[in-house]
Write a protein that holds these residues in place. Structure first.
Motif, PDB file in Angstrom:
ATOM      1  N   ALA A  60      -0.880  -3.861  -5.446  1.00  0.00           N
ATOM      2  CA  ALA A  60      -1.736  -2.891  -5.742  1.00  0.00           C
ATOM      3  C   ALA A  60      -2.110  -1.662  -4.709  1.00  0.00           C
ATOM      4  CB  ALA A  60      -3.222  -3.337  -5.209  1.00  0.00           C
ATOM      5  N   LEU A  61      -1.789  -2.015  -3.037  1.00  0.00           N
ATOM      6  CA  LEU A  61      -2.044  -1.049  -2.680  1.00  0.00           C
ATOM      7  C   LEU A  61      -1.030   0.519  -2.595  1.00  0.00           C
ATOM      8  CD1 LEU A  61      -2.580  -2.775   1.300  1.00  0.00           C
ATOM      9  CD2 LEU A  61      -3.981  -1.592  -0.296  1.00  0.00           C
ATOM     10  N   GLU A  62      -0.025   0.496  -3.756  1.00  0.00           N
ATOM     11  CA  GLU A  62       0.863   1.137  -3.739  1.00  0.00           C
ATOM     12  C   GLU A  62       0.033   1.930  -4.787  1.00  0.00           C
ATOM     13  OE1 GLU A  62       5.189   2.363  -5.455  1.00  0.00           O
ATOM     14  OE2 GLU A  62       4.365   0.088  -4.445  1.00  0.00           O
ATOM     15  N   HIS A  63      -0.405   0.894  -5.789  1.00  0.00           N
ATOM     16  CA  HIS A  63      -1.166   1.825  -7.147  1.00  0.00           C
ATOM     17  C   HIS A  63      -1.910   2.674  -6.215  1.00  0.00           C
ATOM     18  CE1 HIS A  63       1.744   0.256 -10.242  1.00  0.00           C
ATOM     19  NE2 HIS A  63       1.276  -1.100 -10.282  1.00  0.00           N
ATOM     20  N   LEU A  64      -3.126   2.318  -5.740  1.00  0.00           N
ATOM     21  CA  LEU A  64      -4.300   2.941  -5.881  1.00  0.00           C
ATOM     22  C   LEU A  64      -4.108   3.896  -4.898  1.00  0.00           C
ATOM     23  CD1 LEU A  64      -6.330  -0.215  -4.182  1.00  0.00           C
ATOM     24  CD2 LEU A  64      -6.527   1.526  -5.490  1.00  0.00           C
ATOM     25  N   GLU A  65      -2.989   3.721  -3.988  1.00  0.00           N
ATOM     26  CA  GLU A  65      -2.568   5.342  -3.149  1.00  0.00           C
ATOM     27  C   GLU A  65      -1.358   6.385  -4.205  1.00  0.00           C
ATOM     28  OE1 GLU A  65      -2.664   6.527   0.187  1.00  0.00           O
ATOM     29  OE2 GLU A  65      -3.766   3.568   1.027  1.00  0.00           O
ATOM     30  N   GLN A  66      -0.960   6.307  -5.501  1.00  0.00           N
ATOM     31  CA  GLN A  66      -0.804   7.004  -6.258  1.00  0.00           C
ATOM     32  C   GLN A  66      -2.227   7.249  -7.171  1.00  0.00           C
ATOM     33  OE1 GLN A  66       2.805   7.993  -6.303  1.00  0.00           O
ATOM     34  NE2 GLN A  66       2.820   6.505  -5.007  1.00  0.00           N
ATOM     35  N   GLY A  67      -2.816   6.685  -6.656  1.00  0.00           N
ATOM     36  CA  GLY A  67      -4.138   7.781  -7.482  1.00  0.00           C
ATOM     37  C   GLY A  67      -4.376   6.523  -9.057  1.00  0.00           C
ATOM     38  N   ARG A  68      -3.943   5.540  -9.103  1.00  0.00           N
ATOM     39  CA  ARG A  68      -3.641   4.834 -10.132  1.00  0.00           C
ATOM     40  C   ARG A  68      -5.445   3.400 -10.285  1.00  0.00           C
ATOM     41  NH1 ARG A  68       1.457   3.533  -9.855  1.00  0.00           N
ATOM     42  NH2 ARG A  68       2.844   5.625 -11.058  1.00  0.00           N
ATOM     43  N   VAL A  69      -6.113   2.949 -10.985  1.00  0.00           N
ATOM     44  CA  VAL A  69      -7.084   2.201 -11.147  1.00  0.00           C
ATOM     45  C   VAL A  69      -6.502   1.126 -11.555  1.00  0.00           C
ATOM     46  CG1 VAL A  69      -9.109   1.658 -12.566  1.00  0.00           C
ATOM     47  CG2 VAL A  69      -9.195   3.865 -12.321  1.00  0.00           C
ATOM     48  N   VAL A  70      -6.658   0.338 -10.592  1.00  0.00           N
ATOM     49  CA  VAL A  70      -5.833  -1.217 -10.877  1.00  0.00           C
ATOM     50  C   VAL A  70      -6.995  -2.086 -11.612  1.00  0.00           C
ATOM     51  CG1 VAL A  70      -5.260  -2.738  -9.316  1.00  0.00           C
ATOM     52  CG2 VAL A  70      -4.595  -0.249  -8.801  1.00  0.00           C
ATOM     53  N   ILE A  71      -6.971  -3.142 -12.353  1.00  0.00           N
ATOM     54  CA  ILE A  71      -7.017  -3.783 -12.491  1.00  0.00           C
ATOM     55  C   ILE A  71      -7.119  -4.957 -12.086  1.00  0.00           C
ATOM     56  CG2 ILE A  71      -8.629  -5.377 -14.732  1.00  0.00           C
ATOM     57  CD1 ILE A  71      -8.714  -2.786 -16.599  1.00  0.00           C
ATOM     58  N   PHE A  72      -7.966  -5.828 -11.236  1.00  0.00           N
ATOM     59  CA  PHE A  72      -7.528  -7.073 -10.575  1.00  0.00           C
ATOM     60  C   PHE A  72      -8.018  -8.568 -11.793  1.00  0.00           C
ATOM     61  CE2 PHE A  72      -8.589  -5.048  -7.526  1.00  0.00           C
ATOM     62  CZ  PHE A  72      -7.163  -4.904  -6.738  1.00  0.00           C
ATOM     63  N   ALA A  73      -6.717  -8.939 -12.660  1.00  0.00           N
ATOM     64  CA  ALA A  73      -6.592 -10.088 -13.292  1.00  0.00           C
ATOM     65  C   ALA A  73      -6.616 -11.673 -12.990  1.00  0.00           C
ATOM     66  CB  ALA A  73      -6.345  -9.790 -14.359  1.00  0.00           C
ATOM     67  N   ALA A  74      -7.507 -11.993 -14.252  1.00  0.00           N
ATOM     68  CA  ALA A  74      -6.722 -13.851 -13.911  1.00  0.00           C
ATOM     69  C   ALA A  74      -7.609 -14.678 -12.674  1.00  0.00           C
ATOM     70  CB  ALA A  74      -5.535 -14.401 -13.911  1.00  0.00           C
ATOM     71  N   GLY A  75      -8.803 -14.160 -11.994  1.00  0.00           N
ATOM     72  CA  GLY A  75      -9.457 -14.261 -10.641  1.00  0.00           C
ATOM     73  C   GLY A  75      -8.438 -14.208  -9.842  1.00  0.00           C
ATOM     74  N   THR A  76      -8.854 -15.882  -9.167  1.00  0.00           N
ATOM     75  CA  THR A  76      -7.880 -16.442  -7.593  1.00  0.00           C
ATOM     76  C   THR A  76      -6.499 -16.404  -8.186  1.00  0.00           C
ATOM     77  OG1 THR A  76      -8.737 -18.124  -7.125  1.00  0.00           O
ATOM     78  CG2 THR A  76      -9.332 -15.817  -5.933  1.00  0.00           C
ATOM     79  N   GLY A  77      -5.884 -17.312  -9.142  1.00  0.00           N
ATOM     80  CA  GLY A  77      -4.962 -17.875 -10.085  1.00  0.00           C
ATOM     81  C   GLY A  77      -5.568 -19.501  -9.996  1.00  0.00           C
TER      82      GLY A  77
END
Length: 235
Positions: A116-133
């Motif tokens: 998640a942090l890598e995608h954010l740093e690369q300028g991508r929007v991150v969608i977190f799916a499936a709640g906490t699991g």
């Protein structure tokens, strides 16, 4: 921009638009454009989307289903919403990734904090799916958890109304809106912002929560810039 990293929490119902069920393509397009405006300002954004437009675990349990089974169905429904939102964002020219707390490698990536942090740093929007699991946790609590894990400056919760009121503003025209609230008052007065677990987790980790009206064009950008939009919940 006042906030450089944001976790935006959308309800599943927000994606219905004017419909009674499912996903509205026009609403997906609207939300994507709103996010694009903020993303272009260099703000890193994560999203958590509920599933009330498809299936709500609590409602399933109230109808006699096993709560764990119903919640698992709800978590899977959030993946459908996440994929729809990913498609809308990519069509709007916004790079995006879906990370799921439940492994489904042929559909999307599995969630790890490092990814998640890598995608954010690369300028991508991150969608977190499936709640906490895990069952028994709402997507509100999941949103607070992900906000803390990625080090978000604020969790923005998008609703149908322009903040937190002392009463339901859709039923009582004399309801009073709060510009600012404490976590303690939200819990003590049982204000219907999010579940107690989510508010308690935000309080214990001093995460600001901003509740605002998603349907008003430009509100995400205004909130990210620090304008008085909605209700801010802090210590």
């Amino acid at each position: 921009m006042r906030y450089q990293r944001i976790l935006l929490k959308l309800s599943g119902e927000a994606l219905m638009g004017d419909g009674a069920y499912g996903i509205s393509p026009s609403m997906i397009q609207f939300v994507a454009q709103e996010i694009k405006t903020v993303h272009q300002q260099g703000v890193q954004m994560g999203l958590v989307i509920g599933a009330g437009n498809i299936f709500r675990g609590v409602a399933g349990a109230a109808g006699g289903m096993n709560r764990a089974v119903a919640d698992n169905m709800g978590m899977l429904a959030t993946v459908l919403n996440a994929l729809a939102m990913q498609d809308g964002l990519e069509r709007a020219g916004v790079p995006c990734r879906v990370l799921s707390a439940i492994a489904m490698q042929n559909v999307c990536e599995s969630y790890t904090r490092a990814a998640a942090l890598e995608h954010l740093e690369q300028g991508r929007v991150v969608i977190f799916a499936a709640g906490t699991g895990n069952p028994y946790f709402t997507t509100d609590t999941g949103g607070v958890l992900r906000a803390l894990e990625i080090g978000a400056d604020v969790m923005m919760k998008a609703t149908r109304v322009d903040g937190v009121y002392d009463r339901d503003p859709e039923k009582d025209r004399n309801a009073v809106r709060f510009d600012r609230l404490s976590y303690t008052k939200v819990l003590h007065d049982q204000l219907r912002v999010m579940d107690a677990a989510g508010i308690s987790l935000a309080r214990d980790n001093n995460l600001p929560v901003l509740v605002f009206n998603m349907k008003k064009e430009g509100n995400i950008a205004r909130a990210a810039a620090g304008e008085q939009v909605g209700t801010l919940i802090v210590a």
